[in-house]
Design a protein around this motif. Structure first.
Motif, short mmCIF file in Angstrom:
data_model
loop_
_atom_site.label_atom_id
_atom_site.label_comp_id
_atom_site.label_asym_id
_atom_site.label_seq_id
_atom_site.Cartn_x
_atom_site.Cartn_y
_atom_site.Cartn_z
N ALA A 298 0.66 3.68 -8.65
CA ALA A 298 1.87 4.37 -9.08
C ALA A 298 3.09 3.99 -8.26
O ALA A 298 4.19 4.44 -8.53
N GLU A 299 2.89 3.16 -7.27
CA GLU A 299 3.98 2.94 -6.31
C GLU A 299 4.75 1.64 -6.55
O GLU A 299 5.94 1.57 -6.25
N HIS B 30 -10.17 2.01 -11.93
CA HIS B 30 -9.41 3.20 -11.51
C HIS B 30 -8.00 3.04 -12.09
O HIS B 30 -7.28 2.11 -11.75
N HIS C 1 -4.15 4.03 -13.32
CA HIS C 1 -2.84 4.69 -13.39
C HIS C 1 -2.12 4.01 -14.54
O HIS C 1 -2.24 2.80 -14.71
N SER D 98 -6.87 8.32 -12.57
CA SER D 98 -6.31 8.91 -11.36
C SER D 98 -5.81 10.31 -11.66
O SER D 98 -5.08 10.53 -12.63
N THR D 99 -6.19 11.27 -10.82
CA THR D 99 -5.54 12.59 -10.88
C THR D 99 -4.54 12.72 -9.73
O THR D 99 -3.95 13.77 -9.53
N GLY D 100 -4.40 11.63 -8.98
CA GLY D 100 -3.42 11.62 -7.90
C GLY D 100 -2.03 11.35 -8.44
O GLY D 100 -1.03 11.90 -7.96
N GLY D 101 -2.01 10.49 -9.47
CA GLY D 101 -0.72 10.14 -10.08
C GLY D 101 0.24 9.57 -9.06
O GLY D 101 -0.14 8.80 -8.17
N ALA D 102 1.50 9.97 -9.18
CA ALA D 102 2.53 9.60 -8.21
C ALA D 102 2.83 10.84 -7.36
O ALA D 102 2.54 11.96 -7.78
N VAL D 103 3.43 10.62 -6.19
CA VAL D 103 3.66 11.78 -5.30
C VAL D 103 4.60 12.81 -5.93
O VAL D 103 4.64 13.95 -5.49
N SER E 31 -10.42 10.53 -10.04
CA SER E 31 -10.28 10.63 -8.59
C SER E 31 -9.99 12.08 -8.22
O SER E 31 -9.40 12.83 -9.02
N THR F 85 -8.70 13.83 -4.64
CA THR F 85 -8.38 13.64 -3.22
C THR F 85 -8.59 14.95 -2.46
O THR F 85 -8.14 16.01 -2.90
N PHE G 213 2.02 9.93 3.35
CA PHE G 213 1.79 8.74 2.52
C PHE G 213 3.03 7.87 2.67
O PHE G 213 3.97 7.97 1.90
N PHE H 253 1.54 13.14 0.05
CA PHE H 253 0.67 13.22 -1.13
C PHE H 253 -0.03 14.59 -1.04
O PHE H 253 -0.88 14.82 -0.20
N PHE I 103 -8.72 10.02 2.56
CA PHE I 103 -7.71 9.23 3.26
C PHE I 103 -7.76 9.47 4.76
O PHE I 103 -7.08 8.78 5.52
N GLU J 134 -3.23 -2.06 -6.77
CA GLU J 134 -2.76 -0.74 -6.30
C GLU J 134 -2.71 -0.73 -4.77
O GLU J 134 -1.84 -0.08 -4.18
N1 KMH Z 1 -0.52 7.28 -5.93
C1 KMH Z 1 -0.96 8.07 -4.83
C2 KMH Z 1 0.07 9.10 -4.50
C3 KMH Z 1 -5.37 8.63 -6.74
O1 KMH Z 1 -5.21 7.75 -7.58
O2 KMH Z 1 -6.06 9.61 -6.96
C4 KMH Z 1 -2.24 8.75 -5.10
C5 KMH Z 1 -3.35 7.91 -5.50
C6 KMH Z 1 -4.69 8.52 -5.42
O3 KMH Z 1 -3.23 6.77 -5.95
#
Ligand code: KMH
Ligand code: ZN
Length: 288
Positions: A26-27, A59, A61, A94-99, A118, A120, A126, A131, A157, A240
């Motif tokens: 996501a970054e 994985h 996003h 991903s359930t982390g998505g973006a911050v 995912s 976390t 981060f 995060f 992490f 990623e």
């Molecule tokens: N993009 C990060 C803030 C995940 O995918 O669950 C979180 C992340 C972790 O990438």
């Protein structure tokens, strides 16, 4: 569930290696990293190439029409279906998505009916951001994975996240599928270091019987990969986490990262496992 801290890594060549590819994240900015897959077509092509190169899980996003990260449920659902049609990879959203994503949208990811997601196990600095994964959010997400029949992968992490994972399992019991699988995300500025000593320390503290993969962000990618192979872990690679293949040479494609991981796994006499083997290991049903 037993959650003793005695999951000692082994140095002996073990069984086959599960390779997960994390192709997008996501970054990163597509204009700065043109090889980054951001459209559905690019993602499906990447998935096929990585499957051929030895990946068993992806994985995911996703991005919107402007290549910005999104958790749009329609797009997520379409992505899960397209990846299932095109490959036999385990599809992990991903359930982390973006911050910047809200907890509500991150919880709703499960409605796209992926194979896995995912999860976390704690908040972490981060880079310049934070995060956020507070305990009540972790619990809500975990209970929803059990209700939706989605297999979680516990993203760790930091060593504190390992303690939180034990606490979660003690409180809510085993995950859907009955097996605990973790991913050590190492070398994030703010998280645990990406080096061999940290791989061994974290792996030894995991719940009894858990499997684990490891990924090293940026220049920690190779040390973490070698350490994980030696310690009996699985591998996660992809843009990623890493966009430099070697000093001064940008990654050309996710497939070349998977190819390199598969080559190293071969050398370690732990060749890449098929997605069917990975499903059996993780307890992930085949919904295709
Ligand atoms: N993009 C990060 C803030 C995940 O995918 O669950 C979180 C992340 C972790 O990438
Ligand atoms: Zn991610």
């Amino acid at each position: 569930m037993t959650v003793e801290s005695s999951n000692r890594p082994t140095a002996a060549p073990g069984p086959a290696t599960m390779i997960t590819v994390a192709p997008t994240g996501a970054e990163l900015d597509k204009t700065a990293v043109p090889a980054l897959p951001v459209t559905l077509d690019e993602l499906v092509t990447t998935a096929k190439e990585c499957r051929e190169a030895g990946a068993a899980m992806i994985h995911v996003h996703i991005r919107d029409g402007n290549a910005a990260p999104t958790l749009d449920l329609g797009r997520l659902t379409e992505t899960v279906q397209a990846l299932r049609e095109a490959t036999d990879l385990i599809v992990q959203l991903s359930t982390g998505g973006a911050v910047t994503d809200s907890f509500e949208r991150r919880l709703a990811v499960l409605d796209a009916a992926p194979d896995g997601c995912s999860l976390t196990c704690g908040t972490v600095n981060f880079g310049d951001d934070v995060f956020m994964n507070p305990w009540p959010f972790m619990c809500e997400l975990y209970v929803r994975t059990q209700q939706h029949g989605v297999v979680p992968e516990f993203e760790l992490f930091d060593m504190g996240h390992v303690a939180a994972l034990h606490r979660l399992l003690d409180k809510y019991g085993a995950p859907f599928g009955g097996h605990v699988h973790c991913d050590l995300v190492m070398g994030v500025p703010g998280g645990m270091a990406g080096d061999a000593a940290s791989v061994v320390q974290a792996a030894a503290a995991l719940p009894q019987g858990a499997t684990w993969s490891a990924t090293g962000v940026g220049r920690t990618s190779l040390p973490v990969m070698f350490a994980a192979l030696a310690a009996g872990g699985q591998l996660r690679v992809g843009m990623e986490d890493t966009i430099t293949f070697s000093r001064g040479r940008p990654v050309a494609s996710n497939a070349e990262l998977v190819e390199r991981a598969a080559t190293l796994a071969d050398l370690a006499q732990r060749p890449a496992m098929t997605s069917a083997q990975a499903r059996a290991m993780l307890g992930v049903p085949d919904r295709r």
